[in-house]
Design an enzyme around this catalytic site. Structure first.
Site, PDB file in Angstrom:
ATOM      1  CE  LYS A  30      -0.313  -0.618   5.020  1.00  0.00           C
ATOM      2  NZ  LYS A  30      -1.282  -0.770   6.245  1.00  0.00           N
ATOM      3  NE  ARG A  50      -7.002  -0.228  10.756  1.00  0.00           N
ATOM      4  CZ  ARG A  50      -5.359  -0.175  10.536  1.00  0.00           C
ATOM      5  NH1 ARG A  50      -5.535   0.994  10.249  1.00  0.00           N
ATOM      6  NH2 ARG A  50      -5.403  -1.368   9.829  1.00  0.00           N
ATOM      7  CG  HIS A  71      -4.212  -4.160  11.588  1.00  0.00           C
ATOM      8  ND1 HIS A  71      -3.434  -5.401  11.262  1.00  0.00           N
ATOM      9  CD2 HIS A  71      -3.950  -3.186  11.460  1.00  0.00           C
ATOM     10  CE1 HIS A  71      -2.449  -4.088  10.795  1.00  0.00           C
ATOM     11  NE2 HIS A  71      -2.591  -3.276  11.544  1.00  0.00           N
ATOM     12  NE  ARG A  77      -3.125  -8.524   7.608  1.00  0.00           N
ATOM     13  CZ  ARG A  77      -3.718  -8.250   7.865  1.00  0.00           C
ATOM     14  NH1 ARG A  77      -3.941  -9.760   8.073  1.00  0.00           N
ATOM     15  NH2 ARG A  77      -3.870  -7.648   9.383  1.00  0.00           N
ATOM     16  CE1 TYR A 116      12.424  31.970   1.387  1.00  0.00           C
ATOM     17  CE2 TYR A 116      13.151  29.289   1.479  1.00  0.00           C
ATOM     18  CZ  TYR A 116      12.042  30.824   0.853  1.00  0.00           C
ATOM     19  OH  TYR A 116      11.834  30.714  -0.846  1.00  0.00           O
ATOM     20  CB  CYS A 162      13.665  26.412   0.720  1.00  0.00           C
ATOM     21  SG  CYS A 162      15.392  26.745   1.037  1.00  0.00           S
ATOM     22  CG  ASP A 216      11.079  23.496  -4.577  1.00  0.00           C
ATOM     23  OD1 ASP A 216      10.172  22.312  -4.246  1.00  0.00           O
ATOM     24  OD2 ASP A 216      10.695  24.464  -4.322  1.00  0.00           O
TER      25      ASP A 216
END
Ligand SMILES: *Cc1c(COP(=O)(O)O)cnc(C)c1O
Length: 390
Positions: free
Chosen positions: A45, A143, A172, A228, A272, A320, A322
């Site tokens: 997942k 859940r 689970h 699993r 920054y 930052c 990027d």
């Protein structure tokens, strides 16, 4: 790491490197913990916890995975479109509007609602198929799932519906990584009772399964027909308790190439807010082209190191969106290694992973942020290109 085997991205000097041999190794470690007859479901997942679901699935298949688990219908469809033909389990009940897509793509949803099962059956009849589903049992996590003491009534009604088939029953655990835990014992008992109830009604429960990574390691008595395994496949431990029991290899590295190196004057600030200032002459500031939009969380600013040629350098200034900067202190470099190479534009730097004898682990980043390793690897799926090493 064999650099020649990697095909680096053309358009960006930052990438996630996924070592598929580590994934295969880890999958084998878990398969060796189970009986030969126990099925192995690789949990992929969230795009394989950020590692690339289809590539991880193929790697696991090559060492004997029987089934794959995802969280959403779209994740399942994406695996089908990439040629995965094994059963694909959706670990939660999707919206009822998705039943046609589920049947068309032969996905196996987790189910706990009778209306959903009915609609799934109708969709299957419409496509001249029989839809498999796995019954989710809520044994205490609160859940998803049919409450453990209502399972009997549920399956009796569901059995009368057409177009569907009970392919499995699962639950689970909320506390599988805690040793000798009362809540685990309670959930395990409720699950065994639910399975017994189904069998006593002369209904075949199909594949019975309940173990995630920690339960697979710590509770062999709970393996039933299938385990699993998620986080362990990626070489990460669900908790400290499994560390001494398993030899896992972290599959994810994050690397980048230096885009700029400058030697600012003493007193100049970086980034920054200028949260870092150059305190000595000779210090260089190098820039890397990845940032918090790529998964490197901003609260890590001024708290992490990066690796270059097996040496550690301090990350400095605020990370930052990027990009981020790190400090190259020539005095420090000299102290660490006499023939230290200067850092130059284009040089490869490791943000997570191994360089020489040094490693920056996913766990060290998770600890700094007060979270779990799961969240860290998922975050790096956001924007960085992936480079797969066979
Ligand atoms: C995510 C998930 C798993 C895998 O858990 P890990 O701790 O990563 O092994 C197993 N089962 C269910 C229902 C899950 O949601």
């Amino acid at each position: 790491m064999v650099p020649e085997l990697r095909e680096l991205p053309n358009n960006r000097w930052a990438w996630v490197e996924v070592d598929l041999s580590a994934i295969r190794h880890n999958a084998r470690v878990f398969k060796d913990l189970t009986h030969g007859s126990t099925r192995f479901c690789a949990v992929v997942k969230a795009n394989g916890y950020g590692h690339g679901a289809a590539q991880v699935a193929r790697a696991c298949k090559s060492v004997g995975a029987d089934m794959f688990a995802v969280a959403t219908v779209d994740e399942g469809i994406s695996l089908r479109n990439q040629g995965i033909e094994e059963p694909i389990l959706i670990l939660a009940q999707p919206p009822v509007t998705s039943v046609d897509a589920i049947v068309a793509n032969d996905l196996t949803p987790a189910v706990y609602d009778l209306e959903f099962v009915g609609r799934l059956g109708q969709a299957a009849l419409g496509q001249s198929k029989v839809a498999q589903y796995h019954l989710a049992v809520d044994t205490g996590m609160d859940r998803i799932g049919v409450p453990h003491d209502e399972v009997g009534e549920f399956v009796v009604v569901a059995e009368r519906l057409s177009g569907i088939e009970l392919g499995g029953v699962f639950t689970h655990f909320a506390t599988a990584e805690k040793p000798a835990d009362w809540d685990f014992a309670m959930q395990f008992k409720r699950f065994r009772e639910a399975v017994t109830t189904i069998k006593s009604l002369d209904i075949d429960p199909g594949i019975v399964h309940c173990c995630n990574t920690p339960a697979t390691v710590l509770h062999p008595e709970a393996h039933f027909d299938m385990v699993r395994v998620g986080i362990g496949l990626y070489g990460l431990h669900p908790a400290d308790i499994t560390r001494s029991k398993l030899d896992l290899r972290q599959a994810m590295s994050v690397r980048a190439r230096v885009t700029r190196v400058r030697e600012p004057a003493v007193g100049e600030g970086v980034g920054y807010g200028m949260t870092y200032r150059v305190m000595r002459s000779g210090i260089q500031i190098a820039t890397l082209p990845l940032g918090y939009a790529d998964g490197l969380s901003r609260p890590l600013s001024n708290r992490i190191d990066v690796l270059y040629e097996g040496r550690r350098f301090r990350q400095v200034g605020n990370i930052c969106m990027d990009q981020f900067m790190f400090e190259v202190d020539p005095a420090l470099a000299l102290a660490q290694r006499s023939r230290a190479k200067p850092v130059e534009v284009g040089d490869e730097v490791t943000v997570i992973g191994t360089s020489g004898k040094e490693t920056i682990t996913v766990d060290s980043i998770a600890n700094l942020l007060g979270t779990i390793n799961y969240e860290i690897v998922c975050a790096f799926d956001n924007r960085l290109p992936k480079v797969f090493v066979q």
